[in-house]
Write a protein that holds these residues in place. Sequence first.
Motif, short mmCIF file in Angstrom:
data_model
loop_
_atom_site.label_atom_id
_atom_site.label_comp_id
_atom_site.label_asym_id
_atom_site.label_seq_id
_atom_site.Cartn_x
_atom_site.Cartn_y
_atom_site.Cartn_z
N ILE A 52 27.93 36.02 36.94
CA ILE A 52 29.15 36.04 36.12
C ILE A 52 30.41 36.21 36.97
O ILE A 52 31.49 36.45 36.42
N ALA A 53 30.28 36.07 38.28
CA ALA A 53 31.43 36.27 39.17
C ALA A 53 32.58 35.32 38.83
O ALA A 53 33.75 35.71 38.88
N GLY A 54 32.25 34.08 38.50
CA GLY A 54 33.29 33.12 38.15
C GLY A 54 34.05 33.54 36.91
O GLY A 54 35.29 33.44 36.85
N GLU A 55 33.33 34.01 35.87
CA GLU A 55 33.97 34.47 34.65
C GLU A 55 34.84 35.70 34.92
O GLU A 55 35.94 35.83 34.38
N LEU A 56 34.33 36.60 35.75
CA LEU A 56 35.11 37.78 36.10
C LEU A 56 36.40 37.40 36.81
O LEU A 56 37.46 37.96 36.55
N ARG A 57 36.29 36.44 37.74
CA ARG A 57 37.47 36.00 38.48
C ARG A 57 38.52 35.41 37.52
O ARG A 57 39.71 35.71 37.63
N GLU A 58 38.07 34.61 36.57
CA GLU A 58 38.99 34.02 35.60
C GLU A 58 39.64 35.10 34.74
O GLU A 58 40.85 35.06 34.47
N SER A 59 38.86 36.08 34.32
CA SER A 59 39.38 37.15 33.47
C SER A 59 40.42 37.98 34.20
O SER A 59 41.52 38.23 33.68
N VAL A 60 40.10 38.40 35.42
CA VAL A 60 41.03 39.23 36.20
C VAL A 60 42.29 38.44 36.54
O VAL A 60 43.41 38.97 36.44
N ALA A 61 42.13 37.19 36.93
CA ALA A 61 43.29 36.36 37.26
C ALA A 61 44.22 36.22 36.07
O ALA A 61 45.45 36.29 36.20
N GLY A 62 43.65 36.02 34.88
CA GLY A 62 44.46 35.90 33.68
C GLY A 62 45.24 37.16 33.38
O GLY A 62 46.41 37.11 33.00
N LEU A 63 44.61 38.31 33.56
CA LEU A 63 45.29 39.58 33.31
C LEU A 63 46.40 39.85 34.33
O LEU A 63 47.41 40.47 34.01
N LEU A 64 46.20 39.37 35.55
CA LEU A 64 47.19 39.58 36.62
C LEU A 64 48.28 38.52 36.64
O LEU A 64 49.30 38.70 37.30
N GLY A 65 48.05 37.40 35.96
CA GLY A 65 49.02 36.32 35.98
C GLY A 65 49.03 35.56 37.29
O GLY A 65 50.07 35.07 37.73
N VAL A 66 47.84 35.47 37.94
CA VAL A 66 47.72 34.72 39.19
C VAL A 66 46.63 33.66 39.02
O VAL A 66 45.96 33.58 37.99
N GLN A 67 46.45 32.84 40.04
CA GLN A 67 45.43 31.81 40.02
C GLN A 67 44.06 32.41 40.38
O GLN A 67 43.99 33.35 41.18
N PRO A 68 42.97 31.89 39.82
CA PRO A 68 41.64 32.41 40.14
C PRO A 68 41.34 32.40 41.64
O PRO A 68 40.63 33.28 42.14
N GLY A 69 41.90 31.42 42.35
CA GLY A 69 41.69 31.35 43.79
C GLY A 69 42.36 32.47 44.56
O GLY A 69 42.14 32.62 45.76
N GLU A 70 43.18 33.27 43.88
CA GLU A 70 43.85 34.41 44.51
C GLU A 70 43.14 35.72 44.22
O GLU A 70 43.64 36.80 44.54
#
Length: 204
Positions: free
Chosen positions: A110-128
Amino acid sequence: MGMRIGYGFDSHAFKAGVPLVIGGLAIEHSEGLAGHSDGDVLLHAITDALLGAVSAGDIGTFFPPSDPRWKGAASSVFLKTALEEVATSGYRIVNIDTVLVMARPKIVPIAGELRESVAGLLGVQPGEVGIKAKTPEGLNQDHVAVAHAMVLLESLSVPEPVKKLSATADVDEVNQVVESLVEGVRDTSALGRKRPAFDADDLT
């Protein structure tokens, strides 16, 4: 351009009968994480990293576990306050790297989903956003979730007209211009901003 780094750490024991939330993502598991709030160990570590990077205290400074207002609160509220501190200090996120240490559930699927979730909350790109997982081999922590977070910030460039204005304008005028440059600034005084004393036994 100025750069700053921040480091955050948090840990919570697993507890039956509560939902498991990590990185703002609801995860299906037999147990959740105990805590005064929703126990989101990853967002707590990121929040502390952000606050530390701008010398704004820590999560307990803003949201003491002794305050009933934060009982069961979503950790995204804590993260938003940390982001406001970063913005009002004149910085933006470059990237965040995290490590989750737990025996189960498995994070890699689920690492990809976690990355998307955290990026959305931070207002940054998933690659960051970096999400890594380790098992607590030899640490006797099979019933505990641990999170480490590192953040890199860069200072926002100030437009030349603002620099010139600051040389001639009074304090109120400068404050108005600075506030207009920062989106979403809210009054955090009601949240206990920079309270000097808090319970060291932080249950958040």
